[in-house]
Design a protein around this motif. Structure first.
Motif, mmCIF file in Angstrom:
data_model
loop_
_atom_site.group_PDB
_atom_site.id
_atom_site.type_symbol
_atom_site.label_atom_id
_atom_site.label_comp_id
_atom_site.label_asym_id
_atom_site.label_seq_id
_atom_site.Cartn_x
_atom_site.Cartn_y
_atom_site.Cartn_z
ATOM 1 N N LEU A 37 0.799 -1.225 0.000
ATOM 2 C CA LEU A 37 0.000 0.000 0.000
ATOM 3 C C LEU A 37 0.831 1.275 0.000
ATOM 4 N N THR A 38 2.126 1.180 0.264
ATOM 5 C CA THR A 38 2.948 2.391 0.324
ATOM 6 C C THR A 38 4.133 2.265 -0.616
ATOM 7 N N ALA A 39 4.649 3.412 -1.039
ATOM 8 C CA ALA A 39 5.720 3.453 -2.034
ATOM 9 C C ALA A 39 7.030 2.919 -1.467
ATOM 10 N N THR A 40 7.830 2.339 -2.344
ATOM 11 C CA THR A 40 9.136 1.805 -1.962
ATOM 12 C C THR A 40 10.188 2.263 -2.975
ATOM 13 N N LEU A 41 11.436 2.018 -2.625
ATOM 14 C CA LEU A 41 12.558 2.262 -3.522
ATOM 15 C C LEU A 41 13.361 0.976 -3.663
ATOM 16 N N PRO A 42 14.021 0.774 -4.805
ATOM 17 C CA PRO A 42 14.904 -0.386 -4.909
ATOM 18 C C PRO A 42 16.116 -0.223 -4.007
ATOM 19 N N SER A 43 16.689 -1.345 -3.613
ATOM 20 C CA SER A 43 17.897 -1.305 -2.789
ATOM 21 C C SER A 43 19.041 -0.659 -3.565
ATOM 22 N N VAL A 84 0.427 -7.609 1.622
ATOM 23 C CA VAL A 84 1.864 -7.801 1.426
ATOM 24 C C VAL A 84 2.575 -6.528 1.885
ATOM 25 N N PRO A 85 3.523 -6.617 2.820
ATOM 26 C CA PRO A 85 4.194 -5.402 3.301
ATOM 27 C C PRO A 85 5.075 -4.785 2.215
ATOM 28 N N SER A 86 5.173 -3.471 2.236
ATOM 29 C CA SER A 86 6.004 -2.788 1.240
ATOM 30 C C SER A 86 7.481 -3.108 1.434
ATOM 31 N N TYR A 87 7.891 -3.222 2.690
ATOM 32 C CA TYR A 87 9.268 -3.602 3.011
ATOM 33 C C TYR A 87 9.246 -4.790 3.959
ATOM 34 N N VAL A 88 10.243 -5.659 3.831
ATOM 35 C CA VAL A 88 10.389 -6.815 4.715
ATOM 36 C C VAL A 88 11.825 -6.823 5.236
ATOM 37 N N THR A 89 11.970 -7.046 6.528
ATOM 38 C CA THR A 89 13.303 -7.160 7.116
ATOM 39 C C THR A 89 13.732 -8.619 7.093
ATOM 40 N N VAL A 90 14.877 -8.870 6.461
ATOM 41 C CA VAL A 90 15.440 -10.219 6.370
ATOM 42 C C VAL A 90 16.827 -10.164 7.013
ATOM 43 N N GLY A 91 16.951 -10.731 8.207
ATOM 44 C CA GLY A 91 18.208 -10.599 8.938
ATOM 45 C C GLY A 91 18.451 -9.139 9.265
ATOM 46 N N THR A 92 19.546 -8.601 8.765
ATOM 47 C CA THR A 92 19.856 -7.183 8.989
ATOM 48 C C THR A 92 19.537 -6.329 7.771
ATOM 49 N N SER A 93 18.960 -6.942 6.745
ATOM 50 C CA SER A 93 18.659 -6.217 5.504
ATOM 51 C C SER A 93 17.178 -5.879 5.421
ATOM 52 N N GLN A 94 16.896 -4.699 4.886
ATOM 53 C CA GLN A 94 15.513 -4.336 4.572
ATOM 54 C C GLN A 94 15.370 -4.303 3.053
ATOM 55 N N VAL A 95 14.434 -5.088 2.535
ATOM 56 C CA VAL A 95 14.243 -5.183 1.089
ATOM 57 C C VAL A 95 12.800 -4.829 0.764
ATOM 58 N N ASN A 96 12.584 -4.321 -0.442
ATOM 59 C CA ASN A 96 11.202 -4.027 -0.815
ATOM 60 C C ASN A 96 10.473 -5.316 -1.192
ATOM 61 N N ALA A 97 9.158 -5.219 -1.402
ATOM 62 C CA ALA A 97 8.347 -6.418 -1.610
ATOM 63 C C ALA A 97 8.759 -7.190 -2.852
ATOM 64 N N ALA A 98 9.174 -6.478 -3.913
ATOM 65 C CA ALA A 98 9.599 -7.167 -5.134
ATOM 66 C C ALA A 98 10.887 -7.944 -4.890
ATOM 67 N N LEU A 133 13.818 -13.079 -3.768
ATOM 68 C CA LEU A 133 14.609 -13.895 -2.840
ATOM 69 C C LEU A 133 13.873 -15.185 -2.483
ATOM 70 N N CYS A 134 12.583 -15.071 -2.179
ATOM 71 C CA CYS A 134 11.789 -16.262 -1.849
ATOM 72 C C CYS A 134 11.746 -17.226 -3.027
ATOM 73 N N ALA A 135 11.593 -16.682 -4.230
ATOM 74 C CA ALA A 135 11.522 -17.527 -5.420
ATOM 75 C C ALA A 135 12.830 -18.284 -5.632
ATOM 76 N N LYS A 136 13.958 -17.592 -5.499
ATOM 77 C CA LYS A 136 15.254 -18.243 -5.713
ATOM 78 C C LYS A 136 15.507 -19.340 -4.682
ATOM 79 N N LEU A 137 15.225 -19.050 -3.419
ATOM 80 C CA LEU A 137 15.468 -20.061 -2.392
ATOM 81 C C LEU A 137 14.527 -21.245 -2.572
ATOM 82 N N PHE A 138 13.270 -20.977 -2.893
ATOM 83 C CA PHE A 138 12.319 -22.072 -3.090
ATOM 84 C C PHE A 138 12.772 -22.990 -4.226
ATOM 85 N N VAL A 139 13.208 -22.420 -5.349
ATOM 86 C CA VAL A 139 13.664 -23.243 -6.473
ATOM 87 C C VAL A 139 14.858 -24.093 -6.056
#
Length: 653
Positions: free
Chosen positions: A430-436, A471-485, A490-496
């Motif tokens: 629901l809110t705007a994000t920026l690429p890493s 779906v949250p605009s940003y997700v914290t993974v470990g010490t990294s904050q990544v946007n939803a895309a 990341l989820c797709a790569k690990l799942f494969v």
């Protein structure tokens, strides 16, 4: 008065039963694709009651006659009322409408654009550009449920109005429009009571359209119709099927009052290399009104009825009704017979035939196929961007769907991945994000932990003012904050990797924007919604034509000593068998994994092949001595899919 045994009855009629498919002209080298006709009306006049009610007393008998004589084309209209006219229509007319609903001539819905008033209503009174999600939900509760003064719009929340009033009077609204339902906040408010309603899509006629409006619609129509089998006027967005009046190349809505020649011209301008859906308005206010009845009333609340100069002459009104009848006659007597597969479609037909995977359970192998498609089509630009949706074997998942599925798979990972995952109702960020700034790299354990924390939220099925399944605009993974895309990648790569038996030491994603720039451009062309909700296209996907429900019908009550014509309406290419019995068939049995007809007296009639038609018929001579119940059941097969239509129950007097 005697009643024959089922077997005796079958023996008598099987001896002379004949079957035939509709006679069709010789097939051309390239047969035009079907045109599906959606009849509808927005009522839009609670003030000029005599003229308004005349529409229903005149048009409803047309629909009843149509269904009685041409049931094989499944005629049904959708009339969309609103709170103010649900309140003011006379009891006799309300009874006519509900009787038509119960007879199958109508589906009823809600159109909220003309509630009192355009400038004084809970949403108009918000400063919408800065209103919060919660404030919009509170306003929508009043917008959908509170009574309003019929000409001033003053709210009285003690009494029901709007959608609540319409539902109280006419029952559940199966189609909803006129509420700005492309807006995710407004769509979510509707979901509280009508989560499965069909919504309208793009309109060819809106006040003050943005520049390049039709260009943007054309972009979405092409995007959401990836093969020639797709109907460009239909797609899924925010878990609702959307019905558009245009594909961006022209205005393809029509009015019954314009007559058959106008409709024929409109159809001639369609791209007949692919199927189309054409909306035809019947019983609209323009049959008698030269200007908007509600617009006039709200501007003149002390004298709200239309003046004489704003009413058409009686001759014009009569002609408009005659033209409506002419259109219906032309469709069933000329166009449908000469255009195999073309037919009426109701709201129920649309929901049955144009499906999605919403609510389905997907296997790990299916999720893997979707995920590989997602990764293969992720752009390699800098920054990168996801594709608009993922596909697999003619099925589609939105970016929200993919996020929810992959989170579910990773959250369930122990020593192995889960075998299945259920698809929920996740909606877009629901809110705007920026690429890493740099391509994010994360540890698999951190990604699994992030998925496990998010999974119960995305899989929530409980409606709430602020939904957990966003779906949250940003997700914290470990010490990294990544946007939803980036999180989705990341989820797709690990799942494969896990699905293929690999254990990567780290997972890398490209720095990514949330949407392909072409999608962002098209959205800016069709509306300004992206200024408030930048990623509303994270939950769009094509609608799949999976097939219409098979249906048996007769055009006249059966009589002893007469020949009964039994129609089958189904998909082009279907083959079917029919059986008749004087005892109600039991539930269909399963034999070797397939359906079969009830075995009692089930001596099948000769096979009926529809070929390129969507209708066909059996003729059954009824013995003169037969009296009592007659139950008809069919078994249909199309491309390996078996279907048992609802049993047709008749009585021979």
């Amino acid at each position: 008065m005697s009643t024959l045994r089922s077997t005796a009855f079958l023996s008598a009629i099987l001896a002379s039963a004949t079957t035939f498919a509709q006679v069709q002209p010789a097939a051309p080298a390239l047969r035009p694709a079907p045109v599906y006709i959606y009849l509808f009306s927005h009522t839009e006049d609670h003030i000029n009651l005599a003229r308004s009610e005349e529409r229903f007393t005149t048009v409803l008998p047309m629909l009843a006659t149509l269904r009685a004589n041409y049931a094989q084309y499944s005629p049904q209209a959708c009339f969309q009322f609103y709170g103010a006219d649900s309140e003011t229509l006379g009891a006799g007319v309300r009874h006519l409408i509900t009787a038509a609903r119960d007879a199958g001539d109508l589906t009823l819905g809600y159109h909220g654009a003309h509630e009192p008033t355009y400038v004084n209503n809970p949403i108009a009174n918000l400063n919408y550009n800065i209103a919060t999600w919660s404030e919009i939900q509170d306003a929508m509760v009043l917008q959908l449920n509170a009574h309003r003064h019929l000409y001033l719009g003053t709210i009285n929340a003690t009494f029901p109005g709007a959608l609540a009033k319409t539902s109280n009077v006419f029952g559940e609204a199966f189609a909803i429009s006129g509420l700005g339902e492309f807006d995710p906040a407004k769509a979510h408010a509707i979901d509280a009571t009508n989560p499965d309603a069909v919504f309208f899509g793009y309109s060819a006629h809106i006040p003050n359209p943005p520049p390049n409006y039709m260009t943007g619609i054309a972009t979405f129509s092409e995007l959401l119709s990836p093969t020639p089998d797709h109907v460009q006027q239909l797609f899924w967005s925010r878990h609702h099927l959307r019905v558009s009046a245009t594909d961006g190349t022209g205005s393809f809505d029509s009015r019954g009052m314009d007559g058959a020649a106008h409709l024929e011209s409109t159809i001639a301008n369609l791209d007949r290399t692919r199927p189309n859906l054409l909306k035809i308005g019947i019983a609209g206010k323009t049959i008698y009104a030269l200007q908007s009845p509600t617009g006039y009333a709200y501007n003149n609340p002390d004298s709200p009825t239309l003046p004489d100069e704003s009413i058409r002459s009686q001759a014009e009104i009569d002609t408009n009704y005659q033209n409506t009848q002419e259109v219906l006659d032309w469709l069933v007597q000329s166009f449908f017979p000469n255009n195999p597969g073309s037919r009426f479609v109701s709201v129920d037909d649309l929901q049955t035939a144009f499906t999605s995977l919403n609510g389905e359970t997907l296997t790990q192998a299916e999720v893997l196929a979707f995920t590989l498609d997602l990764l293969d089509n992720w752009s390699s630009t800098s920054p990168a961007a996801p594709p608009p949706f993922a596909s697999n074997d003619g099925q589609y998942l939105s970016l929200c769907d993919m996020t929810q599925c992959l989170v579910g798979m990773l959250a369930g990972y122990g020593t192995s991945l889960p075998s299945t995952v259920a698809l929920g109702r996740a909606i877009g960020p629901l809110t705007a994000t920026l690429p890493s700034l740099m391509p994010p790299t994360v540890a698999p354990g951190d990604l699994l932990a992030a998925a496990a924390a998010l999974d119960p939220l995305l899989n929530s099925t409980t409606w709430a003012k602020t939904p957990d399944y966003t779906v949250p605009s940003y997700v914290t993974v470990g010490t990294s904050q990544v946007n939803a895309a980036e999180f989705l990648y990341l989820c797709a790569k690990l799942f494969v990797d896990l699905a293929q038996g690999n254990s990567p030491p780290s997972v890398l994603a490209p720095a990514s924007t949330m949407l392909d720039p072409a999608i962002e451009t098209a959205e800016d062309q069709v509306s300004s919604l992206a200024d408030k909700w930048p990623y509303l296209n994270w939950d769009i996907k094509p609608a799949i034509l999976s097939g219409f429900a098979a249906r048996l019908s007769v055009n006249a009550p059966p009589q002893a000593g007469s020949t009964l014509t039994v129609h089958l309406t189904d998909d082009v290419g279907s083959q079917a068998y029919l059986c008749a019995t004087s005892s109600r068939p039991r539930s269909p049995l399963s034999a070797a994994g397939g359906l079969q007809l009830d075995p009692r007296g089930a001596h099948a009639f000769p096979r009926l092949s529809l070929g390129q038609a969507c209708t066909g018929s059996w003729e059954i001579p009824i013995p003169a001595s037969y009296r009592g119940p007659l139950y008809l059941q069919a078994l249909c097969e199309n491309r390996g899919r078996l279907e048992l239509p609802q049993v047709l129950s008749l009585e021979i007097p």
